[in-house]
Design a protein around this motif. Sequence first.
Motif, PDB file in Angstrom:
ATOM      1  N   LEU A   1       0.837  -1.202   0.000  1.00  0.00           N
ATOM      2  CA  LEU A   1       0.000   0.000   0.000  1.00  0.00           C
ATOM      3  C   LEU A   1       0.872   1.252   0.000  1.00  0.00           C
ATOM      4  O   LEU A   1       0.567   2.233  -0.693  1.00  0.00           O
ATOM      5  CB  LEU A   1      -0.921  -0.010   1.223  1.00  0.00           C
ATOM      6  CG  LEU A   1      -1.870   1.181   1.352  1.00  0.00           C
ATOM      7  CD1 LEU A   1      -2.895   1.178   0.223  1.00  0.00           C
ATOM      8  CD2 LEU A   1      -2.581   1.171   2.709  1.00  0.00           C
ATOM      9  N   GLY A   2       1.966   1.218   0.766  1.00  0.00           N
ATOM     10  CA  GLY A   2       2.888   2.348   0.759  1.00  0.00           C
ATOM     11  C   GLY A   2       3.528   2.558  -0.602  1.00  0.00           C
ATOM     12  O   GLY A   2       3.722   3.699  -1.037  1.00  0.00           O
ATOM     13  N   ALA A   3       3.837   1.456  -1.297  1.00  0.00           N
ATOM     14  CA  ALA A   3       4.405   1.573  -2.643  1.00  0.00           C
ATOM     15  C   ALA A   3       3.388   2.162  -3.615  1.00  0.00           C
ATOM     16  O   ALA A   3       3.737   2.967  -4.487  1.00  0.00           O
ATOM     17  CB  ALA A   3       4.874   0.201  -3.123  1.00  0.00           C
ATOM     18  N   GLN A   4       2.124   1.775  -3.471  1.00  0.00           N
ATOM     19  CA  GLN A   4       1.077   2.346  -4.318  1.00  0.00           C
ATOM     20  C   GLN A   4       0.927   3.846  -4.059  1.00  0.00           C
ATOM     21  O   GLN A   4       0.775   4.636  -4.996  1.00  0.00           O
ATOM     22  CB  GLN A   4      -0.240   1.621  -4.055  1.00  0.00           C
ATOM     23  CG  GLN A   4      -0.249   0.168  -4.492  1.00  0.00           C
ATOM     24  CD  GLN A   4      -1.504  -0.563  -4.059  1.00  0.00           C
ATOM     25  OE1 GLN A   4      -2.258  -0.090  -3.205  1.00  0.00           O
ATOM     26  NE2 GLN A   4      -1.744  -1.731  -4.646  1.00  0.00           N
ATOM     27  N   ARG A   5       0.981   4.209  -2.791  1.00  0.00           N
ATOM     28  CA  ARG A   5       0.880   5.632  -2.448  1.00  0.00           C
ATOM     29  C   ARG A   5       2.053   6.408  -3.043  1.00  0.00           C
ATOM     30  O   ARG A   5       1.878   7.513  -3.579  1.00  0.00           O
ATOM     31  CB  ARG A   5       0.859   5.793  -0.930  1.00  0.00           C
ATOM     32  CG  ARG A   5       0.832   7.238  -0.449  1.00  0.00           C
ATOM     33  CD  ARG A   5       0.986   7.307   1.061  1.00  0.00           C
ATOM     34  NE  ARG A   5       0.986   8.674   1.550  1.00  0.00           N
ATOM     35  CZ  ARG A   5       2.049   9.467   1.557  1.00  0.00           C
ATOM     36  NH1 ARG A   5       3.200   9.027   1.078  1.00  0.00           N
ATOM     37  NH2 ARG A   5       1.967  10.699   2.026  1.00  0.00           N
ATOM     38  N   LEU A   6       3.252   5.834  -2.967  1.00  0.00           N
ATOM     39  CA  LEU A   6       4.424   6.503  -3.519  1.00  0.00           C
ATOM     40  C   LEU A   6       4.313   6.638  -5.033  1.00  0.00           C
ATOM     41  O   LEU A   6       4.688   7.671  -5.604  1.00  0.00           O
ATOM     42  CB  LEU A   6       5.686   5.719  -3.146  1.00  0.00           C
ATOM     43  CG  LEU A   6       7.011   6.277  -3.683  1.00  0.00           C
ATOM     44  CD1 LEU A   6       7.249   7.688  -3.152  1.00  0.00           C
ATOM     45  CD2 LEU A   6       8.172   5.355  -3.304  1.00  0.00           C
ATOM     46  N   ALA A   7       3.784   5.603  -5.690  1.00  0.00           N
ATOM     47  CA  ALA A   7       3.622   5.673  -7.143  1.00  0.00           C
ATOM     48  C   ALA A   7       2.659   6.794  -7.532  1.00  0.00           C
ATOM     49  O   ALA A   7       2.909   7.538  -8.495  1.00  0.00           O
ATOM     50  CB  ALA A   7       3.124   4.330  -7.672  1.00  0.00           C
ATOM     51  N   LEU A   8       1.567   6.937  -6.786  1.00  0.00           N
ATOM     52  CA  LEU A   8       0.630   8.025  -7.059  1.00  0.00           C
ATOM     53  C   LEU A   8       1.273   9.385  -6.817  1.00  0.00           C
ATOM     54  O   LEU A   8       1.050  10.337  -7.572  1.00  0.00           O
ATOM     55  CB  LEU A   8      -0.616   7.866  -6.183  1.00  0.00           C
ATOM     56  CG  LEU A   8      -1.563   6.725  -6.556  1.00  0.00           C
ATOM     57  CD1 LEU A   8      -2.697   6.629  -5.538  1.00  0.00           C
ATOM     58  CD2 LEU A   8      -2.128   6.926  -7.958  1.00  0.00           C
TER      59      LEU A   8
END
Length: 659
Positions: free
Chosen positions: A623-630
């Motif tokens: 989830l943190g990686a998804q947030r960083l990608a956004l």
Amino acid sequence: MAGPSSLSSPSAIAGSVPVPAQLPASVIAILTDPFRVSLATALAAVGYSALYSGPYDVLLLLSLAIVRQGVNLGDGGFSGLISWSLAKPVGGTILAFLAFQLFRLRWTRAEQEPWNGPAKALLFPCRTTHARMFPEKHSFSYSYLVVGVPVGWQGTAGDMISTGVKTSSGLSSWFSLAPQARKGWYDIDAGDYLQRGMAELGLRGKLDAYLQTQGVDPSIYPHAYLVTAARFLGYHFNPVSFWYLYGADKSLAAMILEVNNTFDERRMYLLTPKDDSDSQIAGESKGVEQSLPPRTVLKQSWPKDFHVSPFNSRHGSYSLTAVDPLSPFMQGTGPLTNTINLVSSKGHGKLVARLIPDGDAIDPATMTLYHKLRFLAAWGWVGFVTFPRIVKEAGLLFFRRKLHVWFRPEPLKESIGRHADQTERQLEATFRRYLRHLVQQSTEPLAVKYISAGLSPNKQDDAAEVMLSPTARDGAGAVEELEIKVLTPVFYSRFVHYAHDLEAFFCELNESCTVWVSRPDLLPKFVLKKPSPTLNLSSLADFAYFKIIQHLRTRPERIERPLTSSAAAVKKPATVDIRDFRISSMDGYVLAHEDPEAKKEYRSCVLTLFLADKIALGIVPLLGAQRLALQVLFAWLLSPSVGSLLTEFVEVARRIVVS
């Protein structure tokens, strides 16, 4: 207002107004020109700053702006002037700092108390060999370095081995001329061994505390020697440590095997001699030790109850044959020879693992500078490649030998669970306070002993906490004792998924096995199925967050895995929970009793977990990686506008400096 043409005019930059006063005016001109920044860009910038307001978030945006816009910050002019003017003083300062550090390290060494006990710190160059005999044959060996230290000794031996050394931290320590202790290349931190944390107890204090938990008087073993893979440059990977326990006559009396698996779990085995043929301490060696002179050998066997290798089940038994490296009378210096045999539950010999010498033991106090450099070049890298070597052999067993994988079960009561992650640590603190609240609200005389999982407490009292109800504290009636031991920190992240506390405890106790309770019959005396708590809201943000949490809350799936990779998981019919998933009792406690900062931390943790369940396969780092990608995508779209403004700022500053 100055337009673009005025910025490019030399007279506008080098006019009668002093130069320092012109830079703010030029900057204001850039920011206030309505044709430079569109409304959409301005709104996007405001949105980015609201969502990502940290310094690293701003740095990310500026970096992307420089990359996309090609802002030239290093081509003569402004940056060139600064670099040339600062090169000499910065270089001189660095050289002076290095010279000062060499002087400080040479002349500010703290004196250490001499060690008057038996044995001494030693380096043991070894090899480890593994021979698998069932169900497929496979063998390998590689170099392995271990360090031996007397338990109770603190200091540094020849700048190579250290334990119990407390170094100063902070910027001031780099400029202090006061005598300071320094760690060796191979450092043993007491906090890494036995019960997690509590490094201030030292190795001897932690050993005594562990022996007491096993019902053993520590005075029976006044001397001890630890052989382990020490920290090197801060890195630590230690599959097994050997604690040699000696009696008052300095003869080997018992051992502790401290086993760590690759899942960050730990199990200690106290091996003491018993009156049977499989457990003894002999004065002569046989078999693989025939080439050694007569010395003390400990032999012991015990049941296997800890998941070490994914290619072995948690059943079967171990046997150990260990040669005392300090024989006779803790005056020896090796060799170090230990052999561990694994036997399956059906009596098949499965594995033989050995730790054997690869050269003589080395006393670091006698090493010259040349010998130290040569030793570090030959053995310094060994610890870093131990884990990759294990992964390589595991790959061979799985892909070439086609062995089945045994999935990791949750640890048993006698084991120590993995370290908790940040979310679990935050939830543990809330759960501990909530448990105190429940005990305080109970009308029964209860003494609840709570043992956490995954933490590294600083004090021994923090490892286990005893909570008394008001009637138990007043001494009204016989006090009933209850022990709650969390076996793995995943319990905390699973507990918040339940809307009912009693259901949470019994499901995690009987189904998922993430907690152990000494007397489950006492749980209803302070954990009852209560009506929905009153929603005490102090802000609109609390209302929004906890309504979202209430909507996303679902009962967690039971932790149930097939035994091996060859077994198929049992498919159960889909069920629908028709209950109303209200806010939980712990939610209500947080809203009613916690301060605003604790509320914010709790709701953030819970919402992160629930969102991870919905969109990130239950994996919080994903989830943190998804947030960083956004965030990167957002910054990438915004970077051209920021880059154009940044280019004009640099151009204005450069012209002012040049003029």
